[in-house]
Design an enzyme around this catalytic site. Sequence first.
Site, PDB file in Angstrom:
ATOM      1  N   HIS A  72     -27.878 -27.106  41.038  1.00  0.00           N
ATOM      2  CA  HIS A  72     -27.887 -25.836  40.302  1.00  0.00           C
ATOM      3  C   HIS A  72     -26.487 -25.258  40.208  1.00  0.00           C
ATOM      4  CE1 HIS A  72     -27.657 -23.223  43.936  1.00  0.00           C
ATOM      5  NE2 HIS A  72     -28.488 -24.086  44.503  1.00  0.00           N
ATOM      6  N   ASP A  74     -25.857 -21.807  39.539  1.00  0.00           N
ATOM      7  CA  ASP A  74     -25.751 -20.419  39.975  1.00  0.00           C
ATOM      8  C   ASP A  74     -25.405 -20.348  41.455  1.00  0.00           C
ATOM      9  OD1 ASP A  74     -28.366 -21.545  40.298  1.00  0.00           O
ATOM     10  OD2 ASP A  74     -29.138 -19.584  40.875  1.00  0.00           O
ATOM     11  N   ASP A 105     -23.258 -24.311  48.572  1.00  0.00           N
ATOM     12  CA  ASP A 105     -24.522 -24.061  47.873  1.00  0.00           C
ATOM     13  C   ASP A 105     -24.275 -23.604  46.437  1.00  0.00           C
ATOM     14  OD1 ASP A 105     -27.195 -23.662  47.323  1.00  0.00           O
ATOM     15  OD2 ASP A 105     -27.343 -21.800  48.456  1.00  0.00           O
ATOM     16  N   GLU A 139     -31.591 -21.197  39.965  1.00  0.00           N
ATOM     17  CA  GLU A 139     -32.347 -21.717  41.103  1.00  0.00           C
ATOM     18  C   GLU A 139     -32.507 -20.692  42.206  1.00  0.00           C
ATOM     19  OE1 GLU A 139     -32.965 -23.551  45.053  1.00  0.00           O
ATOM     20  OE2 GLU A 139     -31.240 -22.396  44.351  1.00  0.00           O
ATOM     21  N   GLU A 140     -31.488 -19.861  42.411  1.00  0.00           N
ATOM     22  CA  GLU A 140     -31.482 -18.957  43.564  1.00  0.00           C
ATOM     23  C   GLU A 140     -32.586 -17.900  43.506  1.00  0.00           C
ATOM     24  OE1 GLU A 140     -29.977 -19.337  46.210  1.00  0.00           O
ATOM     25  OE2 GLU A 140     -28.168 -20.512  45.876  1.00  0.00           O
ATOM     26  N   GLU A 165     -28.646 -30.512  47.289  1.00  0.00           N
ATOM     27  CA  GLU A 165     -28.468 -29.317  48.110  1.00  0.00           C
ATOM     28  C   GLU A 165     -27.741 -29.706  49.402  1.00  0.00           C
ATOM     29  OE1 GLU A 165     -29.122 -26.209  47.566  1.00  0.00           O
ATOM     30  OE2 GLU A 165     -30.771 -26.008  46.128  1.00  0.00           O
ATOM     31  N   HIS A 378     -24.734 -19.063  51.490  1.00  0.00           N
ATOM     32  CA  HIS A 378     -24.866 -17.612  51.305  1.00  0.00           C
ATOM     33  C   HIS A 378     -23.970 -16.798  52.236  1.00  0.00           C
ATOM     34  CE1 HIS A 378     -29.192 -18.100  49.451  1.00  0.00           C
ATOM     35  NE2 HIS A 378     -28.348 -19.036  49.051  1.00  0.00           N
TER      36      HIS A 378
END
Length: 400
Positions: A72, A74, A105, A139-140, A165, A378
């Site tokens: 992903h 984002d 991520d 995705e998030e 991931e 994150h």
Amino acid sequence: MTTFSEKEKIQLLADIVELQTENNNEIDVCNYLKDLFDKYDIKSEILKVNEHRANIVAEIGNGSPILALSGHMDVVDAGNQDNWTYPPFQLTEKAGKLYGRGTTDMKGGLMALVITLIELKEQNQLPQGTIRLLATAGEEKEQEGAKLLADKGYLDDVDGLIIAEPTGSGIYYAHKGSMSCKVTATGKAVHSSVPFIGDNAIDTLLEFYNQFKEKYSELKKHDTKHELDVAPMFKSLIGKEISEEDANYASGLTAVCSIINGGKQFNSVPDEASLEFNVRPVPEYDNDFIESFFQNIINDVDSNKLSLDIPSNHRPVTSDKNSKLITTIKDVASSYVEQDEIFVSALVGATDASSFLGDNKDNVDLAIFGPGNPLMAHQIDEYCLTVNIQISTSTFSLIK
């Protein structure tokens, strides 16, 4: 011989880290990747979710089998950038670490897939069959990009799916689902000096919550046998054995009340209050069960005053942990990582696989494997080890 030097690979990652895609604007990464694929004569297509959000699909090879590679574009919000040691949207290489939002991520994993696709094509090492890259938006949060690709049939004919991931030394064959469940209570607002002529929504909500805790606690007593085993993941991440009790709890259904809202000022009886839960469904207690579980409590308390909304609803995904895809990745990765460090596990989090596979999940081998420590995702000062990008690119290139 590689197409890109290690320095060039890092620069490619730096280019997309600089493109700020905090829960939006993936179109910028799509345009960058489209230009890159065009340069190497790789067919690609941008599929818009909306004006600012889009996916890009690229392919090499032809025929079957079809292996899908996905990542992903984002990233989560960087928060207060003053708290970062290095600018979050500028890749900084320091002491073998690549700092920046998304390095772990998961722009690091995405770029490793992109580099793999280009190098296989440029070196005439095309596989028997097709490799299809799926770079997704959103995705998030709601997995809008993955849903669009699934709806358009891009997963209907795939035989295997790798999602890059961050997994450290882990290879994941399955994962829990994720649901956002919002329960709202309504009442009647009045001045707080005369509460008896009003109806306090918080009281109704507390009644719901107390019943929820009681029934959830009872459910967990019977939640003892699980298709998904997450113990290897926790053993690796925390560096020690976990108790059978903790492993059993972690492998089952979990539900957390994470947001509470109610009232606007102290001298008014609130006419609305809400609780939001994050629930992690498992095959034994799936999304339909969870919805009924919440609705039954609402009916017991007062369905005229309580309502349920499910803004996010992703199902658990399972596959064969002894599949050829998992075995191949494990064998290839062991050339770069100590064999006893590699583990195969189910994952407590959710990925785009929830939206990708749907009813086709029983026909697709799944592997979640990519560069980076999942505990760094994150976080402020997010980073990925430079060597992890190199290892992942080398590993992906041999899975064909």
